[in-house]
Design an enzyme around this catalytic site. Structure first.
Site, PDB file in Angstrom:
ATOM      1  N   ASP A  93      -2.202   3.916   6.275  1.00  0.00           N
ATOM      2  CA  ASP A  93      -1.768   4.409   4.971  1.00  0.00           C
ATOM      3  C   ASP A  93      -1.113   5.780   5.137  1.00  0.00           C
ATOM      4  O   ASP A  93      -1.788   6.760   5.474  1.00  0.00           O
ATOM      5  CB  ASP A  93      -2.971   4.514   4.043  1.00  0.00           C
TER       6      ASP A  93
ATOM      7  N   CYS B 172       2.837   3.425  -1.763  1.00  0.00           N
ATOM      8  CA  CYS B 172       3.358   3.718  -0.416  1.00  0.00           C
ATOM      9  C   CYS B 172       3.691   2.447   0.366  1.00  0.00           C
ATOM     10  O   CYS B 172       4.843   2.055   0.466  1.00  0.00           O
ATOM     11  CB  CYS B 172       2.366   4.567   0.382  1.00  0.00           C
ATOM     12  N   ARG B 173       2.661   1.806   0.923  1.00  0.00           N
ATOM     13  CA  ARG B 173       2.890   0.690   1.851  1.00  0.00           C
ATOM     14  C   ARG B 173       3.394  -0.575   1.182  1.00  0.00           C
ATOM     15  O   ARG B 173       4.374  -1.170   1.647  1.00  0.00           O
ATOM     16  CB  ARG B 173       1.592   0.364   2.612  1.00  0.00           C
ATOM     17  N   SER B 174       2.729  -1.036   0.127  1.00  0.00           N
ATOM     18  CA  SER B 174       3.138  -2.319  -0.459  1.00  0.00           C
ATOM     19  C   SER B 174       4.518  -2.252  -1.123  1.00  0.00           C
ATOM     20  O   SER B 174       5.302  -3.193  -0.970  1.00  0.00           O
ATOM     21  CB  SER B 174       2.068  -2.882  -1.395  1.00  0.00           C
TER      22      SER B 174
ATOM     23  N   CYS C 262      -1.576  -3.075  -1.365  1.00  0.00           N
ATOM     24  CA  CYS C 262      -2.282  -1.970  -0.707  1.00  0.00           C
ATOM     25  C   CYS C 262      -3.191  -1.311  -1.746  1.00  0.00           C
ATOM     26  O   CYS C 262      -3.323  -1.814  -2.857  1.00  0.00           O
ATOM     27  CB  CYS C 262      -1.307  -0.979  -0.064  1.00  0.00           C
TER      28      CYS C 262
ATOM     29  N   ASN D 230      -0.497   0.992  -4.335  1.00  0.00           N
ATOM     30  CA  ASN D 230       0.807   0.406  -4.671  1.00  0.00           C
ATOM     31  C   ASN D 230       1.869   1.481  -4.919  1.00  0.00           C
ATOM     32  O   ASN D 230       2.716   1.345  -5.781  1.00  0.00           O
ATOM     33  CB  ASN D 230       0.681  -0.546  -5.871  1.00  0.00           C
TER      34      ASN D 230
END
Length: 153
Positions: free
Chosen positions: A123, A13-15, A8, A11
């Site tokens: 995000d 939050c999402r990934s 993301c 790096n």
């Protein structure tokens, strides 16, 4: 052993959420998968997982203590079998960074989810909705695991 990299923007939050949840999923189902995550940007390099993602990972009993933001490196494109961007900008950035011979490894996270193939994982840094991100990531886990098992990139 299948090697998977979730990517993301920052790096944090999402990934890392996808990394932690896929690691747990692969352990539960005894899948031979190596999982990591990275950022397309340098903005958060060295920073720990963001508190909203920490909360989700704690709830799932996933250890994030060794997860710190890193930017994707050229060598990652060769090393990983699957490089999965969380949104269209991530995928576009990855394609711009990657040598052409590795473009077939780059995928959008939701592409395996029926009816959501072209949708992004929002995000939560901007939306504030970490639960929504969690639900979307969690829904894709078994579908990605099935795709990894079939080894069709």
């Amino acid at each position: 052993m299948t090697k998977v990299l979730f990517v993301c923007l920052g790096n944090i939050c999402r990934s890392p959420m996808a990394e932690g949840l896929m690691r747990k999923y692969s352990e539960e189902y005894q899948l031979e998968i190596v999982v990591d995550s990275a950022a397309t940007s340098r903005w958060e390099v060295g920073n720990p997982v963001y508190s909203g993602t920490q909360k989700i990972l704690r709830k799932e009993n996933v250890d994030y203590s060794q997860m710190f933001s890193r930017q994707i490196k050229l060598g990652d494109f060769e090393l990983f079998d699957w490089i999965i961007g969380m949104d269209h900008d991530n995928v576009d950035d990855l394609r711009a960074m990657a040598p052409k011979e590795y473009h077939h490894k780059i995928h959008l996270y939701q592409e395996v989810v029926p009816g959501k193939e072209d949708q992004a994982i929002p995000d939560p840094w901007y939306t504030g909705d970490f639960e929504q991100t969690y639900r979307l990531v969690k829904a894709g886990l078994p579908l990605w695991a099935e795709k990894f098992a079939s080894n069709k990139s």
